[in-house]
Design a protein around this motif. Structure first.
Motif, PDB file in Angstrom:
ATOM      1  N   TRP A 121       0.823  -1.207   0.000  1.00 53.69           N
ATOM      2  CA  TRP A 121       0.000   0.000   0.000  1.00 53.69           C
ATOM      3  C   TRP A 121       0.860   1.261   0.000  1.00 53.69           C
ATOM      4  O   TRP A 121       0.378   2.339  -0.330  1.00 53.69           O
ATOM      5  N   SER A 122       2.109   1.096   0.406  1.00 55.53           N
ATOM      6  CA  SER A 122       2.970   2.279   0.438  1.00 55.53           C
ATOM      7  C   SER A 122       3.676   2.522  -0.891  1.00 55.53           C
ATOM      8  O   SER A 122       4.427   3.464  -1.040  1.00 55.53           O
ATOM      9  N   CYS A 123       3.463   1.629  -1.877  1.00 53.34           N
ATOM     10  CA  CYS A 123       4.134   1.850  -3.173  1.00 53.34           C
ATOM     11  C   CYS A 123       3.121   2.040  -4.297  1.00 53.34           C
ATOM     12  O   CYS A 123       2.789   1.080  -4.991  1.00 53.34           O
ATOM     13  N   PRO A 124       2.705   3.255  -4.532  1.00 51.01           N
ATOM     14  CA  PRO A 124       1.691   3.506  -5.567  1.00 51.01           C
ATOM     15  C   PRO A 124       2.207   3.312  -6.991  1.00 51.01           C
ATOM     16  O   PRO A 124       1.413   3.172  -7.912  1.00 51.01           O
ATOM     17  N   LEU A 125       3.530   3.301  -7.171  1.00 50.70           N
ATOM     18  CA  LEU A 125       4.075   3.256  -8.534  1.00 50.70           C
ATOM     19  C   LEU A 125       4.477   1.849  -8.987  1.00 50.70           C
ATOM     20  O   LEU A 125       5.034   1.678 -10.066  1.00 50.70           O
ATOM     21  N   LEU A 126       4.178   0.870  -8.154  1.00 48.71           N
ATOM     22  CA  LEU A 126       4.597  -0.499  -8.457  1.00 48.71           C
ATOM     23  C   LEU A 126       4.117  -0.970  -9.834  1.00 48.71           C
ATOM     24  O   LEU A 126       2.948  -0.868 -10.153  1.00 48.71           O
ATOM     25  N   THR A 127       5.064  -1.475 -10.640  1.00 45.66           N
ATOM     26  CA  THR A 127       4.664  -2.030 -11.937  1.00 45.66           C
ATOM     27  C   THR A 127       4.852  -3.543 -11.978  1.00 45.66           C
ATOM     28  O   THR A 127       4.183  -4.234 -12.727  1.00 45.66           O
ATOM     29  N   THR A 128       5.805  -4.042 -11.184  1.00 48.94           N
ATOM     30  CA  THR A 128       6.105  -5.468 -11.234  1.00 48.94           C
ATOM     31  C   THR A 128       6.187  -6.032  -9.814  1.00 48.94           C
ATOM     32  O   THR A 128       6.883  -5.471  -8.971  1.00 48.94           O
ATOM     33  N   MET A 129       5.492  -7.113  -9.587  1.00 48.81           N
ATOM     34  CA  MET A 129       5.532  -7.729  -8.273  1.00 48.81           C
ATOM     35  C   MET A 129       5.695  -9.239  -8.430  1.00 48.81           C
ATOM     36  O   MET A 129       4.963  -9.861  -9.197  1.00 48.81           O
TER      37      MET A 129
END
Lengths: 163, 253
Positions: free
Chosen positions: B194-202
């Protein structure tokens, strides 16, 4: 300034050996140097580019036209750049990187710098010296001291071969 | 280098005059920017005029596997380089650090990491890529990872993130998160993502303690690639994200 009539504005660029080139303003303003001149209203007549010769400027303009014809698609732009630089020798690359720096064209400057870096990567010191004609002005003792300081960078497979 | 390159680059053709050394320093800096750390540092041996050009390179990239298992040497080179950048107030725009823990120096490695990572914000590091691979023990990395404010990529293998979670996780710039065999529970995982709004890859693989994962489109507007692999059949994944391009889920509901 860009005319509001709808007809594309053309700029005239002059190299330091007095060659004149016509180029669409929309392509030429990839150069921040030229863009600033256009915005300041200095682009009415001929724009003199005192640090770029005609041969290099012709090549830069080919690039400007080519890259600005590609819509916003970073991958296509990258493959255009790769293709554009693929047949250039180091002399040409050096002229282009100087021109890109003077014209403030970061995309071209980065592409050419990356291309030169690619030639140097994974090569021995001896190979790089020979390839680029770099004269070693260290004494053997000085060179050994610098090598010792960064000895981790010499632990590997690279040799003084041409590969 | 592959042999095939040999003829292409033409090792035999050389440029006679030393034109490259005469290029302005800002251009040489740019060329060095695109080299590996090893090759960039090595340019100092070319000639006297190249001696210090690499010293102000705005990107640093260290991986302990280029040090052939000599961890002490790796730690001291990274430490000295960072110290010098700090002393000279040089800017580091990008920093890539890959370190494996597993030999008898792992405690020392962790204490170096604890020292280095909080400094990066002050050094102006804009993009920090951190990979920590623990070979034997599952090492608690929360003291390091949660201090990394400029993280862009985080890759952890066999680490423990289950303890000492701070109230605020500073991963606003994180775009790539890869957790493999990480000990982490659902609450902490949620707090992280929730603290990483820019995540593209997980990528989440064989993480212990993480039984169900819920991803919502309101929180992950840019997520494109999601991978979840487990051997625990109690796990469940719930995804409500439209931007996803690739999904790879193995071994759960």
């Amino acid at each position: 300034m860009a005319a509001e009539t709808g007809t594309p504005t053309t700029l005239t660029l002059k190299s330091n050996d007095d060659e004149l080139f016509s180029v669409a303003e929309s392509a030429a303003i990839l150069s921040v140097t030229i863009r600033n001149m256009v915005e300041d209203g200095c682009a009415g007549g001929v724009i003199p580019l005192d640090n770029v010769d005609g041969k290099t400027l012709a090549s830069v303009i080919t690039y400007m036209n080519g890259i600005s014809a590609i819509p916003a698609d970073e991958e296509k732009k990258k493959s255009y750049r790769d293709k554009f630089l693929s047949d250039k020798d180091f002399e040409t690359l050096a002229d282009m990187v100087l021109a890109a720096n003077y014209l403030n064209m970061s995309c071209l400057m980065d592409a050419v710098s990356a291309k030169i870096a690619q030639v140097m990567e994974k090569k021995s010191v001896g190979w790089v010296r020979r390839k680029f004609g770099i004269e070693n002005d260290y004494t053997p003792e000085e060179e050994a001291a610098v090598k010792e300081e960064h000895k981790w960078t010499f632990e590997g497979v690279e040799t003084d071969d041409d590969n | 280098m592959k042999k095939a390159k040999k003829t292409e680059d033409g090792g035999s053709t050389c440029i006679n005059m030393d034109r490259i050394s005469k290029l302005p320093e800002e251009i040489l800096q740019r060329i060095l920017y695109f080299l590996s750390q090893k090759q960039a540092v090595r340019t100092s041996v070319l000639s006297k005029s190249w001696r210090n050009i690499w010293c102000t390179r705005p990107n640093l990239d260290f991986s302990d596997d280029t040090f052939k298992g000599n961890k002490q040497y790796f730690l001291s080179v990274v430490n000295n380089t960072l110290q010098r950048y700090r002393d000279q107030r040089l800017c580091v725009k990008k920093f890539h650090l890959r370190i494996s823990l597993g030999d008898n120096t792992y405690k020392e490695s962790v204490s170096f990491l604890e020292k280095w990572v909080p400094r990066f914000t002050a050094m102006g590091v804009g993009a920090f890529r951190l990979s920590i691979l623990s070979k034997n023990e599952c090492v608690d990395m929360s003291s390091v990872v949660f201090k990394a404010e400029s993280l862009k990529l985080l890759r952890l293998f066999n680490c423990d993130l289950g303890q000492n979670t701070p109230k605020n996780i500073p991963f606003v710039r994180l775009t790539v998160l890869r957790l493999i065999k990480v000990l982490i529970n659902k609450d902490i995982f949620n707090k992280i993502v929730w603290s990483c709004p820019l995540l593209t890859t997980m990528l989440i693989e064989q993480c212990r303690g993480l039984e169900n994962v819920t991803l919502e489109k309101t929180r992950h507007k840019y997520l494109k690639h999601f991978t979840f692999r487990t051997i625990d059949d109690r796990c469940s994944v719930e995804i409500d994200i439209l931007t996803l391009e690739t999904i790879d889920i193995l071994g759960c509901q």
